[in-house]
Structures are given as C-alpha cells and as structure tokens.
Design a protein around this motif. Structure first.
Motif, PDB file in Angstrom:
ATOM      1  N   ALA A 146       0.819  -1.210   0.000  1.00  0.00           N
ATOM      2  CA  ALA A 146       0.000   0.000   0.000  1.00  0.00           C
ATOM      3  C   ALA A 146       0.855   1.263   0.000  1.00  0.00           C
ATOM      4  CB  ALA A 146      -0.936  -0.004   1.204  1.00  0.00           C
ATOM      5  N   ARG A 147       1.949   1.242   0.726  1.00  0.00           N
ATOM      6  CA  ARG A 147       2.834   2.425   0.751  1.00  0.00           C
ATOM      7  C   ARG A 147       3.382   2.713  -0.632  1.00  0.00           C
ATOM      8  NH1 ARG A 147       8.689   2.951   2.582  1.00  0.00           N
ATOM      9  NH2 ARG A 147       8.962   5.192   2.727  1.00  0.00           N
ATOM     10  N   ALA A 148       3.804   1.691  -1.347  1.00  0.00           N
ATOM     11  CA  ALA A 148       4.318   1.872  -2.704  1.00  0.00           C
ATOM     12  C   ALA A 148       3.223   2.412  -3.627  1.00  0.00           C
ATOM     13  CB  ALA A 148       4.869   0.564  -3.243  1.00  0.00           C
ATOM     14  N   HIS A 149       2.027   1.890  -3.486  1.00  0.00           N
ATOM     15  CA  HIS A 149       0.909   2.359  -4.310  1.00  0.00           C
ATOM     16  C   HIS A 149       0.627   3.844  -4.055  1.00  0.00           C
ATOM     17  CE1 HIS A 149      -0.452  -1.422  -6.138  1.00  0.00           C
ATOM     18  NE2 HIS A 149       0.034  -1.972  -5.048  1.00  0.00           N
ATOM     19  N   ARG A 150       0.669   4.265  -2.796  1.00  0.00           N
ATOM     20  CA  ARG A 150       0.446   5.680  -2.472  1.00  0.00           C
ATOM     21  C   ARG A 150       1.518   6.567  -3.086  1.00  0.00           C
ATOM     22  NH1 ARG A 150      -0.774   3.437   2.520  1.00  0.00           N
ATOM     23  NH2 ARG A 150       1.226   4.078   3.388  1.00  0.00           N
ATOM     24  N   ILE A 151       2.767   6.138  -3.017  1.00  0.00           N
ATOM     25  CA  ILE A 151       3.870   6.921  -3.577  1.00  0.00           C
ATOM     26  C   ILE A 151       3.696   7.060  -5.091  1.00  0.00           C
ATOM     27  CG2 ILE A 151       6.359   6.905  -4.049  1.00  0.00           C
ATOM     28  CD1 ILE A 151       6.671   5.539  -1.255  1.00  0.00           C
TER      29      ILE A 151
ATOM     30  N   HIS B 205      -0.135  11.835  -9.914  1.00  0.00           N
ATOM     31  CA  HIS B 205      -0.963  13.034  -9.772  1.00  0.00           C
ATOM     32  C   HIS B 205      -0.142  14.300 -10.020  1.00  0.00           C
ATOM     33  CE1 HIS B 205      -4.009  15.754  -8.244  1.00  0.00           C
ATOM     34  NE2 HIS B 205      -3.083  16.271  -7.444  1.00  0.00           N
ATOM     35  N   LEU B 206       1.077  14.314  -9.529  1.00  0.00           N
ATOM     36  CA  LEU B 206       1.926  15.495  -9.672  1.00  0.00           C
ATOM     37  C   LEU B 206       2.378  15.736 -11.106  1.00  0.00           C
ATOM     38  CD1 LEU B 206       4.133  15.167  -6.471  1.00  0.00           C
ATOM     39  CD2 LEU B 206       2.368  16.886  -6.917  1.00  0.00           C
ATOM     40  N   ILE B 207       2.510  14.676 -11.901  1.00  0.00           N
ATOM     41  CA  ILE B 207       2.991  14.845 -13.273  1.00  0.00           C
ATOM     42  C   ILE B 207       1.871  14.792 -14.311  1.00  0.00           C
ATOM     43  CG2 ILE B 207       5.287  13.960 -12.744  1.00  0.00           C
ATOM     44  CD1 ILE B 207       4.500  11.344 -14.095  1.00  0.00           C
ATOM     45  N   ALA B 208       0.636  14.552 -13.863  1.00  0.00           N
ATOM     46  CA  ALA B 208      -0.480  14.464 -14.805  1.00  0.00           C
ATOM     47  C   ALA B 208      -0.743  15.826 -15.447  1.00  0.00           C
ATOM     48  CB  ALA B 208      -1.727  13.988 -14.071  1.00  0.00           C
TER      49      ALA B 208
END
Length: 52
Positions: free
Chosen positions: A36-41, A47-50
């Motif tokens: 889950a931590r990897a998925h969040r990262i 989101h930041l590069i979209a």
C-alpha cells in the motif's frame, strides 16, 4: 558467477565482487517501498505529473 539483469549480463570474478553486489541489493531492498505504501507513492507521483 553470471547475473542476468533486464538489459545486460554481469560477470563477477571474485567472491568480494559478488558480496558487494549482494549488499547493494540488500540495501535497495531495505529502502524500497512495498504494498500500500508503494501504491500511495506511485499515485502521488502520477498526480503530480499528470497534465491539467
């Protein structure tokens, strides 16, 4: 010993070289994010590069 990677083949001539390779992978494994931590990262980065 020969180790195959995605794009090359590494050849280790000594036990010291192989030990260094193993320690490097251990360090990378310890600092990696999983589950889950990897998925969040990844989601945060996407989101930041979209494009907006």
């Amino acid at each position: 010993m020969v180790v195959e990677t995605i794009n090359t083949e590494l050849s280790f001539d000594s036990a010291d070289d192989l030990a260094l390779y193993g320690r490097t992978w251990d360090t990378l494994n310890e600092s990696a994010a999983y589950g889950a931590r990897a998925h969040r990262i990844i989601a945060r980065a996407r989101h930041l590069i979209a494009p907006t």
